[in-house]
Design a protein around this motif. Structure first.
Motif, PDB file in Angstrom:
ATOM      1  N   TRP A 149      25.319  10.643 -21.089  1.00 24.50           N
ATOM      2  CA  TRP A 149      25.623  10.301 -19.686  1.00 24.50           C
ATOM      3  C   TRP A 149      25.021  11.398 -18.803  1.00 24.50           C
ATOM      4  N   ARG A 150      23.818  11.127 -18.293  1.00 22.53           N
ATOM      5  CA  ARG A 150      23.067  12.150 -17.558  1.00 22.53           C
ATOM      6  C   ARG A 150      23.572  12.340 -16.131  1.00 22.53           C
ATOM      7  N   LEU A 151      23.842  11.223 -15.425  1.00 19.70           N
ATOM      8  CA  LEU A 151      24.317  11.292 -14.045  1.00 19.70           C
ATOM      9  C   LEU A 151      25.583  10.468 -13.901  1.00 19.70           C
ATOM     10  N   ALA A 152      26.704  11.137 -13.716  1.00 17.36           N
ATOM     11  CA  ALA A 152      27.983  10.467 -13.463  1.00 17.36           C
ATOM     12  C   ALA A 152      28.232  10.561 -11.961  1.00 17.36           C
ATOM     13  N   GLY A 153      27.678   9.600 -11.233  1.00 16.17           N
ATOM     14  CA  GLY A 153      27.741   9.639  -9.777  1.00 16.17           C
ATOM     15  C   GLY A 153      29.155   9.454  -9.271  1.00 16.17           C
ATOM     16  N   ASN A 154      29.425  10.076  -8.128  1.00 16.13           N
ATOM     17  CA  ASN A 154      30.739   9.949  -7.508  1.00 16.13           C
ATOM     18  C   ASN A 154      30.557   9.869  -6.001  1.00 16.13           C
ATOM     19  N   GLY A 155      31.124   8.848  -5.386  1.00 13.79           N
ATOM     20  CA  GLY A 155      31.020   8.676  -3.946  1.00 13.79           C
ATOM     21  C   GLY A 155      31.916   7.552  -3.490  1.00 13.79           C
ATOM     22  N   ALA A 156      31.718   7.102  -2.249  1.00 13.60           N
ATOM     23  CA  ALA A 156      32.428   5.987  -1.635  1.00 13.60           C
ATOM     24  C   ALA A 156      33.858   6.312  -1.233  1.00 13.60           C
ATOM     25  N   ASP A 157      34.346   7.499  -1.532  1.00 12.45           N
ATOM     26  CA  ASP A 157      35.702   7.900  -1.172  1.00 12.45           C
ATOM     27  C   ASP A 157      35.758   9.415  -1.261  1.00 12.45           C
ATOM     28  N   MET A 158      36.851  10.008  -0.745  1.00 15.87           N
ATOM     29  CA  MET A 158      37.007  11.449  -0.884  1.00 15.87           C
ATOM     30  C   MET A 158      37.027  11.820  -2.367  1.00 15.87           C
ATOM     31  N   ILE A 159      36.222  12.809  -2.743  1.00 15.93           N
ATOM     32  CA  ILE A 159      36.112  13.206  -4.149  1.00 15.93           C
ATOM     33  C   ILE A 159      37.210  14.213  -4.459  1.00 15.93           C
ATOM     34  N   ARG A 160      37.999  13.931  -5.492  1.00 18.83           N
ATOM     35  CA  ARG A 160      39.143  14.756  -5.846  1.00 18.83           C
ATOM     36  C   ARG A 160      38.801  15.637  -7.049  1.00 18.83           C
ATOM     37  N   PRO A 161      38.659  16.953  -6.842  1.00 15.91           N
ATOM     38  CA  PRO A 161      38.276  17.820  -7.974  1.00 15.91           C
ATOM     39  C   PRO A 161      39.300  17.839  -9.096  1.00 15.91           C
ATOM     40  N   ASP A 162      40.596  17.641  -8.780  1.00 16.77           N
ATOM     41  CA  ASP A 162      41.600  17.637  -9.839  1.00 16.77           C
ATOM     42  C   ASP A 162      41.420  16.428 -10.755  1.00 16.77           C
ATOM     43  N   VAL A 163      41.057  15.283 -10.162  1.00 13.54           N
ATOM     44  CA  VAL A 163      40.815  14.082 -10.968  1.00 13.54           C
ATOM     45  C   VAL A 163      39.580  14.274 -11.848  1.00 13.54           C
ATOM     46  N   MET A 164      38.538  14.871 -11.263  1.00 16.54           N
ATOM     47  CA  MET A 164      37.322  15.102 -12.048  1.00 16.54           C
ATOM     48  C   MET A 164      37.600  16.035 -13.233  1.00 16.54           C
ATOM     49  N   GLN A 165      38.427  17.052 -13.001  1.00 13.97           N
ATOM     50  CA  GLN A 165      38.765  17.970 -14.083  1.00 13.97           C
ATOM     51  C   GLN A 165      39.570  17.268 -15.167  1.00 13.97           C
TER      52      GLN A 165
ATOM     53  N   PHE B 122      39.283  14.189 -15.968  1.00 11.86           N
ATOM     54  CA  PHE B 122      38.338  13.361 -16.717  1.00 11.86           C
ATOM     55  C   PHE B 122      37.575  14.220 -17.730  1.00 11.86           C
ATOM     56  N   VAL B 123      37.149  15.399 -17.294  1.00 11.35           N
ATOM     57  CA  VAL B 123      36.445  16.310 -18.208  1.00 11.35           C
ATOM     58  C   VAL B 123      37.352  16.683 -19.379  1.00 11.35           C
ATOM     59  N   ASN B 124      38.597  17.022 -19.069  1.00 12.13           N
ATOM     60  CA  ASN B 124      39.544  17.400 -20.123  1.00 12.13           C
ATOM     61  C   ASN B 124      39.718  16.270 -21.134  1.00 12.13           C
ATOM     62  N   ALA B 125      39.769  15.030 -20.609  1.00  9.73           N
ATOM     63  CA  ALA B 125      40.023  13.887 -21.483  1.00  9.73           C
ATOM     64  C   ALA B 125      38.806  13.536 -22.338  1.00  9.73           C
ATOM     65  N   PHE B 126      37.592  13.678 -21.793  1.00 13.11           N
ATOM     66  CA  PHE B 126      36.418  13.130 -22.473  1.00 13.11           C
ATOM     67  C   PHE B 126      35.396  14.162 -22.934  1.00 13.11           C
ATOM     68  N   ALA B 127      35.679  15.432 -22.754  1.00 13.48           N
ATOM     69  CA  ALA B 127      34.795  16.453 -23.343  1.00 13.48           C
ATOM     70  C   ALA B 127      34.684  16.293 -24.854  1.00 13.48           C
ATOM     71  N   PRO B 128      35.781  15.927 -25.570  1.00 10.57           N
ATOM     72  CA  PRO B 128      35.645  15.720 -27.021  1.00 10.57           C
ATOM     73  C   PRO B 128      34.655  14.615 -27.387  1.00 10.57           C
ATOM     74  N   ALA B 129      34.380  13.705 -26.430  1.00  9.35           N
ATOM     75  CA  ALA B 129      33.415  12.626 -26.685  1.00  9.35           C
ATOM     76  C   ALA B 129      32.015  13.002 -26.210  1.00  9.35           C
ATOM     77  N   GLY B 130      31.835  14.278 -25.843  1.00  7.06           N
ATOM     78  CA  GLY B 130      30.503  14.744 -25.474  1.00  7.06           C
ATOM     79  C   GLY B 130      30.207  14.707 -23.987  1.00  7.06           C
ATOM     80  N   PHE B 131      31.207  14.346 -23.146  1.00  9.44           N
ATOM     81  CA  PHE B 131      30.939  14.318 -21.701  1.00  9.44           C
ATOM     82  C   PHE B 131      30.781  15.740 -21.174  1.00  9.44           C
TER      83      PHE B 131
END
Length: 575
Positions: free
Chosen positions: A302-318, A320-329
């Motif tokens: 997954w080269r570009l995980a785009g984010n837009g169209a709404d206020m971007i929440r850094p806590d939510v992004m973190q 997601f990273v915590n949840a899917f880093a084991p899958a290589g994200f």
């Protein structure tokens, strides 16, 4: 039965990054490649392969049929934007025939049959189309809206059965209007954004160059085609930049969000896939109870995980990273951006690989007030939304129009070739939004070292006793309490009986015990008081009550209107 083979990521045709004079030229060039669109069912299984060559051939036949039905260059044709080959061919048919396609939403985002017909009727009234073309499954509702507006209504399978007499298709000019885009907030007073071929191609080139779209890239999307990020970023861009793409329908993502990540896992190319914050949030929440993340998913490409169209929440992004880093994200794959339909799509994009970058800003600076030194400073994390696209100018301006320096908050203005032509048939609104070629975005933000940071929408700001409060801060504070999800809270200002304004907070309540509800209301009130220093009105409402825009964003303005008009009925805590 022959197994379906998806269109390839690469082919012999040299890639051209949207450097065409018109979108019609982009369609013609894409049709020379082996790439195309691939449509998947709710479980992510491939059910239709649609090469660009087949799409163009179908579009030409549909263009002949539209002209035979009386459509002329400059007419509008409204299309219900269902994700599938029918809409894809019809949109391209319109542009090939010089007709302006007008993508309109499906009924899935509205409260019921009547509200959908009302919404469709309002947008049809604004666009004044010659006809409305719709999927046969929603014929009753769509035809009712067409009849109310007085335009012709026809299901696309019926149109496809009509004769297609060959005629000469008109030549498109770069300054011709390519399509009309209704922004996601278009409800009571819709504004049709008129986008020219030149503006579209400039924006498609700009974000392709900014994101370095190249060989091996493949798009994957569940975003709706009636919203600018889905239509422009995940449909038109992939044609103009010759990128194969896999699609899930938006309603299928809503039911099985992890099918999106399953699809990415099966992709053997470099994935380009975009979502508002809530899409990442719901996936992280769904997977939180599972332990087989690494076995089920492979997100390493997954080269570009785009984010837009709404206020971007850094806590939510973190999360997601915590949840899917084991899958290589990789966190560096996150690509924040900022844009709006009035600028075709993108205004700024984060350079690839830089990920989510935040700055902590004192809330008093965000609201324009002075800090009470007797209280500890409070900060909000503001996400870096990247750098302007090529040939796009961005300025931050104060209330008197003065240009502000780095880290000074003001209104975001932009200027460039991809800024809209106008609001359709609304010169007053056009003149208000466009001043000397500059677009007033209506958003507040600041610049720092060439990067744009967005802090909120000017019209959403809550002003109490001369002090500014961002609704996002109040909503975020309540979301930190146990049991709440992103989108469960709407904050806005209301006028009290004494004539003074106070913040009101509507909250989705999943508690049934009356005493627990009272306790929850008091807990929320205390939390908001700690943030704002003021008492507020807290109303607990049933789940799924708060209205959304067609792109899934919370609509504070509509929530306020519905609450004040009695359409939202809070729980009676005195009962």
């Amino acid at each position: 039965m022959t197994e379906l083979v998806p269109t390839p990521n690469d082919c012999a045709l040299p890639r051209i990054r949207a450097e065409f004079a018109t979108f019609n030229e982009a369609i013609d060039y894409a049709a020379r490649s082996a790439k195309g669109l691939n449509f998947h069912d709710m479980r992510g299984e491939l059910e239709r392969v649609y090469p660009f060559s087949e799409m163009r051939a179908d579009a030409v036949q549909m263009a002949y049929r539209l002209i035979a039905a009386g459509a002329k260059k400059g007419d509008r044709v409204a299309l219900i934007a269902e994700t599938g080959p029918d809409f894809a061919a019809l949109f391209c048919a319109c542009t090939l025939a010089g007709i302006w396609p007008v993508p309109l939403p499906l009924p899935t985002t509205f409260g019921g049959k009547d509200s959908y017909i009302d919404q469709l009727s309002v947008q049809l009234s604004s666009a004044d189309p010659l006809m409305l073309i719709y999927p046969p499954e929603i014929a009753e509702m769509a035809q009712a809206a067409a009849d109310r507006q007085g335009c012709q209504g026809i299901a696309w399978d019926e149109l496809a059965r009509r004769p297609a007499p060959v005629v000469e298709l008109p030549q498109a000019d770069p300054e011709d209007i390519c399509y009309l885009q209704y922004s996601s907030g278009s409800t009571r007073f819709p504004q049709g954004v008129a986008v020219t071929h030149r503006a579209l191609l400039h924006n498609l080139y700009g974000h392709a160059a900014s994101m370095n779209i190249g060989e091996g890239d493949r798009g994957i999307s569940w975003l709706p085609w009636y919203h600018d990020m889905g239509l422009v970023g995940c449909f038109l861009s992939l044609i103009a930049n010759q990128v194969s793409v896999d699609y899930l329908k938006t309603e299928h993502f809503a039911r099985r969000p992890l099918a999106w990540l399953d699809l990415i896992s099966r992709n053997k190319g470099n994935t380009l896939s975009y979502s508002p914050t809530f899409g990442y949030d719901i996936c992280a929440r769904r997977i939180s109870s599972q332990s087989n993340v690494a076995e089920r998913f492979d997100l390493s490409r997954w080269r570009l995980a785009g984010n837009g169209a709404d206020m971007i929440r850094p806590d939510v992004m973190q999360n997601f990273v915590n949840a899917f880093a084991p899958a290589g994200f990789k966190a560096s794959a996150f690509t924040p951006s900022y844009g709006l339909a009035e600028a075709t799509l993108a205004v700024t994009v984060m350079p690839p690989g830089e990920g989510i970058r935040v700055e902590l800003v004192e809330e008093e600076r965000l609201s324009g007030g002075r800090r009470d030194l007797s209280r500890p400073a409070r900060y909000r994390a503001i996400v870096n939304c990247g750098k302007p696209l090529p040939d796009m100018d961005v300025e931050i301006r104060g209330e008197k129009g003065e240009v502000k320096g780095d880290h000074q908050i003001g209104k975001v203005w932009c200027r460039g070739p991809s800024v809209m032509h106008s609001y359709f048939r609304n010169p007053e609104a056009t003149d208000e939004a466009l001043v000397d070629g500059w677009l007033d975005t209506g958003d507040m933000g600041y610049m720092a070292d060439g990067y744009l940071f967005i802090v909120g929408r000017a019209k959403d700001m809550i002003i109490i006793n001369g002090k500014n409060h961002w609704p996002q801060d109040i909503e975020w504070a309540v979301e930190q309490l146990p049991g709440f999800n992103h989108g469960d809270i709407a904050a806005f200002a209301i006028e009290m009986e004494n004539g003074e304004e106070a913040p009101a907070v509507l909250v989705h309540c999943r508690v049934s015990d009356p005493e627990e509800r009272v306790k929850l209301r008091d807990e929320i009130r205390d939390k908001v008081r700690a943030i704002t220093g003021m008492n507020c009105v807290v109303e607990l409402v049933p789940p799924r009550t708060l209205p959304r825009t067609s792109s899934g964003k919370l609509s504070r303005a509509k929530a306020r209107k519905m609450y004040l008009e009695g359409e939202i009925e809070p729980y009676d805590l005195a009962a």
